[in-house]
Design a protein around this motif. Structure first.
Motif, PDB file in Angstrom:
ATOM      1  N   ILE A 272     -13.353  -5.425   8.858  1.00 36.73           N
ATOM      2  CA  ILE A 272     -13.720  -4.016   8.872  1.00 36.73           C
ATOM      3  C   ILE A 272     -14.799  -3.847   9.936  1.00 36.73           C
ATOM      4  O   ILE A 272     -15.849  -4.484   9.869  1.00 36.73           O
ATOM      5  CB  ILE A 272     -14.249  -3.549   7.503  1.00 36.73           C
ATOM      6  CG1 ILE A 272     -13.211  -3.793   6.413  1.00 36.73           C
ATOM      7  CG2 ILE A 272     -14.650  -2.074   7.553  1.00 36.73           C
ATOM      8  CD1 ILE A 272     -13.728  -3.609   4.996  1.00 36.73           C
TER       9      ILE A 272
ATOM     10  N   LEU B  17     -10.596  -0.433   1.626  1.00 38.27           N
ATOM     11  CA  LEU B  17     -10.112  -1.358   2.659  1.00 38.27           C
ATOM     12  C   LEU B  17     -10.250  -2.815   2.236  1.00 38.27           C
ATOM     13  O   LEU B  17     -10.248  -3.717   3.065  1.00 38.27           O
ATOM     14  CB  LEU B  17     -10.886  -1.127   3.962  1.00 38.27           C
ATOM     15  CG  LEU B  17     -10.776   0.279   4.539  1.00 38.27           C
ATOM     16  CD1 LEU B  17     -11.760   0.456   5.679  1.00 38.27           C
ATOM     17  CD2 LEU B  17      -9.357   0.569   4.974  1.00 38.27           C
TER      18      LEU B  17
ATOM     19  N   LEU C 112      -5.188  -7.688   9.012  1.00 33.86           N
ATOM     20  CA  LEU C 112      -5.346  -6.300   9.413  1.00 33.86           C
ATOM     21  C   LEU C 112      -6.819  -6.007   9.658  1.00 33.86           C
ATOM     22  O   LEU C 112      -7.681  -6.464   8.901  1.00 33.86           O
ATOM     23  CB  LEU C 112      -4.837  -5.431   8.263  1.00 33.86           C
ATOM     24  CG  LEU C 112      -4.540  -3.975   8.498  1.00 33.86           C
ATOM     25  CD1 LEU C 112      -3.398  -3.820   9.488  1.00 33.86           C
ATOM     26  CD2 LEU C 112      -4.157  -3.326   7.185  1.00 33.86           C
ATOM     27  N   SER C 113      -7.115  -5.265  10.720  1.00 37.47           N
ATOM     28  CA  SER C 113      -8.478  -4.819  10.993  1.00 37.47           C
ATOM     29  C   SER C 113      -8.537  -3.311  10.808  1.00 37.47           C
ATOM     30  O   SER C 113      -7.616  -2.604  11.198  1.00 37.47           O
ATOM     31  CB  SER C 113      -8.891  -5.156  12.426  1.00 37.47           C
ATOM     32  OG  SER C 113      -8.926  -6.548  12.615  1.00 37.47           O
ATOM     33  N   ALA C 114      -9.634  -2.853  10.228  1.00 33.84           N
ATOM     34  CA  ALA C 114      -9.853  -1.413  10.045  1.00 33.84           C
ATOM     35  C   ALA C 114     -11.099  -1.023  10.830  1.00 33.84           C
ATOM     36  O   ALA C 114     -12.063  -1.785  10.899  1.00 33.84           O
ATOM     37  CB  ALA C 114     -10.036  -1.091   8.574  1.00 33.84           C
TER      38      ALA C 114
ATOM     39  N   CYS D 185      -8.207  -5.684   3.870  1.00 32.30           N
ATOM     40  CA  CYS D 185      -8.302  -5.940   5.311  1.00 32.30           C
ATOM     41  C   CYS D 185      -9.114  -7.199   5.591  1.00 32.30           C
ATOM     42  O   CYS D 185     -10.141  -7.447   4.966  1.00 32.30           O
ATOM     43  CB  CYS D 185      -8.957  -4.756   6.010  1.00 32.30           C
ATOM     44  SG  CYS D 185      -7.950  -3.267   5.985  1.00 32.30           S
TER      45      CYS D 185
ATOM     46  N   LYS E 118      -6.315 -11.234   1.560  1.00 37.55           N
ATOM     47  CA  LYS E 118      -6.490 -10.459   2.788  1.00 37.55           C
ATOM     48  C   LYS E 118      -5.194 -10.310   3.563  1.00 37.55           C
ATOM     49  O   LYS E 118      -4.423 -11.250   3.681  1.00 37.55           O
ATOM     50  CB  LYS E 118      -7.501 -11.160   3.691  1.00 37.55           C
ATOM     51  CG  LYS E 118      -8.833 -11.378   3.073  1.00 37.55           C
ATOM     52  CD  LYS E 118      -9.667 -10.160   3.288  1.00 37.55           C
ATOM     53  CE  LYS E 118     -11.110 -10.443   3.001  1.00 37.55           C
ATOM     54  NZ  LYS E 118     -11.546 -10.021   1.734  1.00 37.55           N
TER      55      LYS E 118
END
Length: 85
Positions: free
Chosen positions: A38, A32, A12-14, A35, A9
């Motif tokens: 999410i 994604l 990061l956030s999506a 990430c 991972k």
């Protein structure tokens, strides 16, 4: 659908905002996989979007799902705007 992301991972956030995207959302989620988080906001879908998202959650994907949150917020803001007039 794969059982959860297989790769390391990224910190990061999506964020995905969707409405009736059942046909496309699976590919979007799988893109994604790196990430750490999410966040999906469903604006009131009437197709199988919510069930699809739940299947990814059940498979271990790091998804936070907010159904109809945006639609509810828009209605609230519209009511406030009318009250001010």
């Amino acid at each position: 659908m794969r059982d959860g992301p297989m790769t390391a991972k990224l910190p990061l956030s999506a964020f995905i905002i969707c409405l009736n995207e059942e046909a496309y959302l699976g590919n979007c989620i799988e893109s994604l996989e790196q990430c750490a988080e999410i966040v999906i906001v469903d604006s009131g879908s009437t197709d199988g979007t919510a069930a699809l998202v739940q299947s990814y959650i059940d498979a271990g994907w790091p998804i936070s799902f907010h159904a109809r949150a945006l639609a509810r917020l828009c209605r609230t803001e519209a009511v406030r705007a009318r009250a001010v007039q």
